[in-house]
Design an enzyme around this catalytic site. Structure first.
Site, short mmCIF file in Angstrom:
data_model
loop_
_atom_site.label_atom_id
_atom_site.label_comp_id
_atom_site.label_asym_id
_atom_site.label_seq_id
_atom_site.Cartn_x
_atom_site.Cartn_y
_atom_site.Cartn_z
N LYS A 1 26.60 -45.87 39.79
CA LYS A 1 25.71 -45.82 40.95
C LYS A 1 25.06 -47.17 41.22
O LYS A 1 24.73 -47.48 42.36
CB LYS A 1 24.63 -44.74 40.74
CG LYS A 1 25.18 -43.33 40.86
CD LYS A 1 24.07 -42.30 40.94
CE LYS A 1 24.64 -40.92 41.18
NZ LYS A 1 23.60 -39.89 41.38
N LYS B 1 31.09 -34.55 48.42
CA LYS B 1 30.39 -34.40 49.69
C LYS B 1 29.89 -35.74 50.22
O LYS B 1 29.56 -35.85 51.40
CB LYS B 1 29.23 -33.42 49.55
CG LYS B 1 28.15 -33.81 48.54
CD LYS B 1 27.10 -32.70 48.42
CE LYS B 1 25.96 -33.07 47.47
NZ LYS B 1 26.33 -32.95 46.07
N LYS C 1 37.78 -36.99 42.56
CA LYS C 1 37.19 -35.66 42.73
C LYS C 1 36.73 -35.49 44.18
O LYS C 1 36.26 -36.45 44.80
CB LYS C 1 35.99 -35.55 41.79
CG LYS C 1 35.37 -34.18 41.68
CD LYS C 1 34.38 -34.16 40.53
CE LYS C 1 33.02 -33.75 41.00
NZ LYS C 1 32.03 -33.67 39.92
#
Length: 332
Positions: free
Chosen positions: A115, A200, A197
């Protein structure tokens, strides 16, 4: 809550509409778990602000996620389903656990490193420290089992380490949780890049199917899904990852085995196969979407449910918080 049943805790961030990967991989299993476990589910809005959020979107995504929880079948009568920030004990308990967590442990977290690359303009202390908040979420509720995927196992291990460290000093006051790997629920990958993966937060809207996507949108996205030039519906994750992903989705939506799917589409092309997958997903999502629309339009109903749930959650969390504060030596 039934003391004879094991306690399960799971939380999801309200950072965008959930995908079919979230549904087939997690929520569908959570619904089934309500029969055999004491379940606590949370909308993890405190976790969401480790990256920049627009206030209006965070507000709406929080309500949206809560409504989806109820729409898929999480039952407020069977489980505690609450909004994380409505229970202040989470933040206070995090501070206490911070003082039993080593800097080196947090610096080794894979997701912080990932991140930090994705949000290089906002590498804040919360982003570094959020695994401790996650540990607090779990440990506050005497959680015995945490449903988890491969990407979260490191965080569960941190929660276990912190609990064992606290218990080593003050006695067995925190339950040491175990990861729970569901027996069902295939890993659903991106429709555009099967090596990743389904997410969203993917910048490519054709890469994922949202739980709230309209039927026409679902069909268009599946038509654009990556396959290969072989025109053979056969499961082989290494050489045919796109087709294998679609087969996993079809299996989750219909209950058919991989062998049954291969036989069903023997001699048929990818066009027929993609349409069948798309329609099966539409059929699964349609009743969920109808229930979601009913729930999200009734704000008074939602408010009543998450207010009562927060009170039930706080009863458990405040007891754990008080016990640890007493052991540490706080004057209460």
């Amino acid at each position: 809550m039934d003391k004879a049943k094991k306690r399960v805790f799971s939380a999801i961030q309200p950072s965008g509409t959930l995908t079919i990967g979230n549904y087939f991989g997690a929520l569908k299993n959570h619904v089934a778990m309500q029969e055999d476990y004491d379940c606590i589910f949370s909308v993890a809005d405190l976790h969401a602000i480790t990256v920049k959020q627009e206030p209006e979107k965070l507000y709406m995504h929080t309500l949206e996620l809560y409504a989806i929880f109820l729409a898929v079948g999480l039952d407020p009568e069977k489980s505690i389903i609450f909004i994380q920030s409505h229970v202040p004990a989470h933040t206070e308990f995090t501070w206490l656990l911070n003082c039993f967590t080593q800097f080196g442990e947090l610096s080794r977290m894979h997701q912080f490193k990932e991140k930090s690359k994705t949000h290089s303009d906002n590498i804040n202390a919360g982003l570094f420290d959020y695994p401790v908040l996650m540990a607090a979420d779990i440990l506050l509720y005497n959680t015995e089992l945490v449903p988890t995927g491969q990407d979260q196992k490191q965080h569960i291990e941190l929660a276990r380490n912190v609990a064992q460290r606290v218990n080593g000093i003050y006695g067995d006051i925190l339950v040491v949780p175990e990861p729970y790997i569901p027996r069902t629920g295939a890993k659903i990958t991106s429709l555009q890049d099967p090596s990743k993966k389904m997410s969203k937060s993917d910048s490519n809207i054709n890469a994922f199917i949202s739980i709230l996507d309209e039927p026409d949108t679902i069909i268009k996205k599946f038509k654009r899904a990556v396959t290969d030039s072989e025109a053979l519906v056969k499961f082989d994750e290494e050489s045919k990852p796109g087709v294998s992903n679609l087969m996993n989705i079809y299996s989750c939506a219909t209950g058919r085995s991989i062998a049954e799917i291969e036989k069903e589409f023997e001699g048929k092309g990818y066009g027929d196969f993609k349409m069948a997958v798309a329609q099966s997903v539409v059929d699964v999502l349609s009743p969920i979407q109808a229930e979601y629309k009913r729930i999200i339009s009734d704000k008074a109903y939602m408010s009543k449910k998450f207010t009562v749930a927060a009170e039930r959650a706080a009863d458990i969390a405040n007891d754990t918080l008080r016990r640890l504060k007493e052991k540490i030596g706080f004057y209460i």
